[in-house]
Scaffold this motif. Sequence first.
Motif, PDB file in Angstrom:
ATOM      1  N   GLU A  62      -7.662  -8.896   3.955  1.00 31.82           N
ATOM      2  CA  GLU A  62      -7.265 -10.109   4.680  1.00 31.82           C
ATOM      3  C   GLU A  62      -5.772 -10.442   4.551  1.00 31.82           C
ATOM      4  OE1 GLU A  62      -8.721 -13.637   1.715  1.00 31.82           O
ATOM      5  OE2 GLU A  62     -10.267 -12.323   2.515  1.00 31.82           O
ATOM      6  N   THR A  63      -5.050  -9.693   3.725  1.00 23.21           N
ATOM      7  CA  THR A  63      -3.605  -9.882   3.614  1.00 23.21           C
ATOM      8  C   THR A  63      -2.840  -9.108   4.688  1.00 23.21           C
ATOM      9  OG1 THR A  63      -3.295  -8.002   2.120  1.00 23.21           O
ATOM     10  CG2 THR A  63      -3.793 -10.141   1.116  1.00 23.21           C
ATOM     11  N   ASP A  64      -3.544  -8.511   5.630  1.00 24.19           N
ATOM     12  CA  ASP A  64      -2.929  -7.636   6.633  1.00 24.19           C
ATOM     13  C   ASP A  64      -2.346  -6.383   5.993  1.00 24.19           C
ATOM     14  OD1 ASP A  64      -3.415  -9.434   8.869  1.00 24.19           O
ATOM     15  OD2 ASP A  64      -1.784 -10.657   8.078  1.00 24.19           O
ATOM     16  N   GLY A  65      -3.060  -5.838   5.029  1.00 29.57           N
ATOM     17  CA  GLY A  65      -2.717  -4.523   4.537  1.00 29.57           C
ATOM     18  C   GLY A  65      -1.731  -4.444   3.401  1.00 29.57           C
ATOM     19  N   HIS A  66      -1.863  -5.298   2.397  1.00 32.02           N
ATOM     20  CA  HIS A  66      -0.978  -5.201   1.234  1.00 32.02           C
ATOM     21  C   HIS A  66      -1.069  -3.828   0.579  1.00 32.02           C
ATOM     22  CE1 HIS A  66       0.035  -9.624   0.023  1.00 32.02           C
ATOM     23  NE2 HIS A  66       0.545  -9.271   1.185  1.00 32.02           N
ATOM     24  N   ILE A  67       0.078  -3.307   0.186  1.00 35.07           N
ATOM     25  CA  ILE A  67       0.130  -1.996  -0.455  1.00 35.07           C
ATOM     26  C   ILE A  67      -0.568  -2.005  -1.808  1.00 35.07           C
ATOM     27  CG2 ILE A  67       2.358  -2.365  -1.619  1.00 35.07           C
ATOM     28  CD1 ILE A  67       1.185   0.891   0.090  1.00 35.07           C
ATOM     29  N   ASP A  68      -0.564  -3.155  -2.502  1.00 31.41           N
ATOM     30  CA  ASP A  68      -1.077  -3.140  -3.887  1.00 31.41           C
ATOM     31  C   ASP A  68      -2.594  -2.984  -3.979  1.00 31.41           C
ATOM     32  OD1 ASP A  68      -1.892  -5.727  -3.206  1.00 31.41           O
ATOM     33  OD2 ASP A  68      -1.035  -6.674  -4.984  1.00 31.41           O
ATOM     34  N   ASN A  69      -3.272  -2.981  -2.840  1.00 26.70           N
ATOM     35  CA  ASN A  69      -4.703  -2.695  -2.840  1.00 26.70           C
ATOM     36  C   ASN A  69      -4.974  -1.241  -2.466  1.00 26.70           C
ATOM     37  OD1 ASN A  69      -7.001  -4.176  -3.582  1.00 26.70           O
ATOM     38  ND2 ASN A  69      -7.667  -4.400  -1.459  1.00 26.70           N
ATOM     39  N   LEU A  70      -3.946  -0.562  -1.967  1.00 24.16           N
ATOM     40  CA  LEU A  70      -4.098   0.802  -1.467  1.00 24.16           C
ATOM     41  C   LEU A  70      -3.411   1.843  -2.339  1.00 24.16           C
ATOM     42  CD1 LEU A  70      -5.013   2.712   0.891  1.00 24.16           C
ATOM     43  CD2 LEU A  70      -2.742   2.306   1.883  1.00 24.16           C
ATOM     44  N   CYS A  71      -2.181   1.570  -2.751  1.00 25.96           N
ATOM     45  CA  CYS A  71      -1.380   2.599  -3.403  1.00 25.96           C
ATOM     46  C   CYS A  71      -0.330   1.947  -4.282  1.00 25.96           C
ATOM     47  CB  CYS A  71      -0.704   3.468  -2.333  1.00 25.96           C
ATOM     48  SG  CYS A  71       0.236   4.862  -2.966  1.00 25.96           S
ATOM     49  N   CYS A  72      -0.045   2.547  -5.442  1.00 23.87           N
ATOM     50  CA  CYS A  72       0.979   1.998  -6.325  1.00 23.87           C
ATOM     51  C   CYS A  72       1.632   3.114  -7.130  1.00 23.87           C
ATOM     52  CB  CYS A  72       0.386   0.951  -7.274  1.00 23.87           C
ATOM     53  SG  CYS A  72      -0.733   1.644  -8.527  1.00 23.87           S
ATOM     54  N   PHE A  73       2.846   2.867  -7.580  1.00 24.47           N
ATOM     55  CA  PHE A  73       3.519   3.790  -8.484  1.00 24.47           C
ATOM     56  C   PHE A  73       2.933   3.642  -9.884  1.00 24.47           C
ATOM     57  CE2 PHE A  73       6.923   3.664  -5.250  1.00 24.47           C
ATOM     58  CZ  PHE A  73       7.172   5.029  -5.134  1.00 24.47           C
ATOM     59  N   VAL A  74       2.635   4.758 -10.519  1.00 24.64           N
ATOM     60  CA  VAL A  74       2.183   4.742 -11.909  1.00 24.64           C
ATOM     61  C   VAL A  74       3.233   5.364 -12.831  1.00 24.64           C
ATOM     62  CG1 VAL A  74      -0.252   4.750 -11.288  1.00 24.64           C
ATOM     63  CG2 VAL A  74       0.921   6.932 -11.645  1.00 24.64           C
ATOM     64  N   ALA A  75       4.206   6.050 -12.247  1.00 23.59           N
ATOM     65  CA  ALA A  75       5.327   6.658 -12.962  1.00 23.59           C
ATOM     66  C   ALA A  75       6.310   7.120 -11.893  1.00 23.59           C
ATOM     67  CB  ALA A  75       4.866   7.852 -13.804  1.00 23.59           C
TER      68      ALA A  75
END
Length: 378
Positions: A221-234
Amino acid sequence: MTHISTTTHTSSTAAATPADLGFAMPAEFSPHTACWMLWPQRPDTWRYGAKPAQRAFVEVATAIAESETVYVGVNDEQYENARNQLPADVRVVELSSNDAWMRDVGPTFVTHPDGRLAMVDWEFNAWGGLKGGLYFPWDKDRRIRTKIAEILGIPRFEAPVVLEGGAIHVDGEGTLITTEECLLNPNRNPEVDKANMERLLGDYLGVEKIIWLPRGCHLDETDGHIDNLCCFVAPGEVALNWCDDETDPQHAISREALKVLENATDARGRALKVHKLLQPGPLFIAEEEASGIDRLSSSHPRQPGDRMATSYVNFYIGNSVVVMPLLDPARDDQAKATLQGLFPDRRVIGVPAREILLGGGNIHCITQQQPLASSHQA
């Protein structure tokens, strides 16, 4: 035009951006001084007067407090309740809000090589304003960044663009990842095209390379926030929400994201290593869960049977812990083991997070890291 506000009475330089002055956004896996959260109480977001959600927020705050100082902002009428529920080492401050999504309404902190800390104050319109936004009004949320700047005594860069913290992830080495669905959505910045958005991100966050994924998670519902899909881990490594079921709409979204990521390089010229985190569920709102929510015309409806945007990527990276959502008994252990492998020097703590998910987000959405800076002097 950029405007710099500062509580330390230094001169304002209207034309200077954070990048001009040497500031940049550190990665979440870099050292923190603190984590900021807000207290849930909104009855049209959180069921049963937010009591179940409050218990989940307490568990998240308690887990992160093992790693760093946690501040929880609370509206006055909930101050005593929050103080009595939260551990003594969590700092409760009166900080009025419309809802509890600190990642999106709180500051994006930037640091300077000389040790100074500052923040970016984006425009906020509750994820779309009157064209798809999630609630009205959002006036208290809009003042949170100003108040935190006052509390910390740091400069505040006012950015001329609508942006939420959950819409961006950085590697701390010049690379930012985001989605076109969110940052180029006409309900945010209808007159800002991709080239101008890239320039603004560079000016305010000190990044040099933007990796654009097409869409965020299914039904986010945020119109596709990246933090629910993909994030940097290193540096050079990302975690991606993954779905193996070809009949699930998330499958196509994850596949197209993987294709972009596998063909991308970061600001240092590195190819990205992608770690897949199999999604929970799918999960749906139960009848009894929907029945406890106030029905208001000014807020996003939550109906029985609605599918929720589930992801294990929505975790928080602390100094010594990683706090992840527990959402699906069939897959929680696998996700936890994967994250422990990605963060061998941190303890992965799983927190039951369905109550947070019912409100529309998860652990990363309710937290905002304050990076370590050797000085707060502006």
